[in-house]
Design a protein around this motif. Structure first.
Motif, PDB file in Angstrom:
ATOM      1  N   HIS A  55       0.859  -1.184   0.000  1.00  0.00           N
ATOM      2  CA  HIS A  55       0.000   0.000   0.000  1.00  0.00           C
ATOM      3  C   HIS A  55       0.896   1.234   0.000  1.00  0.00           C
ATOM      4  N   LYS A  56       0.601   2.151  -0.915  1.00  0.00           N
ATOM      5  CA  LYS A  56       1.405   3.366  -1.077  1.00  0.00           C
ATOM      6  C   LYS A  56       2.888   3.035  -1.253  1.00  0.00           C
ATOM      7  N   MET A  57       3.132   2.062  -2.105  1.00  0.00           N
ATOM      8  CA  MET A  57       4.493   1.666  -2.477  1.00  0.00           C
ATOM      9  C   MET A  57       5.293   1.049  -1.333  1.00  0.00           C
ATOM     10  N   LYS A  58       4.627   0.616  -0.282  1.00  0.00           N
ATOM     11  CA  LYS A  58       5.319  -0.030   0.824  1.00  0.00           C
ATOM     12  C   LYS A  58       4.730  -1.413   1.054  1.00  0.00           C
ATOM     13  N   SER A  59       5.608  -2.396   1.146  1.00  0.00           N
ATOM     14  CA  SER A  59       5.166  -3.753   1.461  1.00  0.00           C
ATOM     15  C   SER A  59       4.984  -3.872   2.961  1.00  0.00           C
ATOM     16  N   ARG A  60       3.930  -4.568   3.315  1.00  0.00           N
ATOM     17  CA  ARG A  60       3.638  -4.745   4.735  1.00  0.00           C
ATOM     18  C   ARG A  60       3.222  -6.190   4.988  1.00  0.00           C
ATOM     19  N   THR A  61       3.420  -6.595   6.231  1.00  0.00           N
ATOM     20  CA  THR A  61       2.974  -7.914   6.673  1.00  0.00           C
ATOM     21  C   THR A  61       2.307  -7.742   8.026  1.00  0.00           C
TER      22      THR A  61
END
Length: 108
Positions: A55-61
């Motif tokens: 989301h918004k060019m950031k990977s998250r877990t």
């Protein structure tokens, strides 16, 4: 020939309206994929869920408790439905625009 184009334009417009109505029915949504992981993979014990998304060019877990997995899966399905509908809308809008331009050229 012109009548066929008008009919097709009208059909595209009606389809876009249906898409808009479907978009209004979408509830909570969330991007990503949900996978089941294990703290001890060899013995398959200590299961937990992992939600991965960008989301918004950031990977998250995010880690998800098993009791919330079904809810997250529904939200992911809603997001996929949203994306499909938006893609259809864009495709139809491009076709509609091209047909209107062609029609205007021929009317001159």
């Amino acid at each position: 020939m012109l009548y066929m184009k008008d009919k097709k334009l009208s059909h595209i417009e009606k389809t876009i309206e249906k898409i808009k109505q479907e978009l209004q029915s979408i509830q909570q949504m969330r991007p990503g994929s949900l996978t089941r992981q294990y703290r001890n993979p060899k013995e398959k014990t200590g299961a937990y869920y992992q939600l991965s998304y960008t989301h918004k060019m950031k990977s998250r877990t995010d880690y998800v408790r098993p009791e919330f997995a079904a809810q997250i899966k529904e939200q992911i399905c809603e997001y996929k439905r949203f994306r499909e509908l938006v893609d259809q809308w864009i495709e139809l809008s491009i076709q509609h625009s091209k047909m209107q331009i062609d029609k205007a050229k021929k009317d001159k």
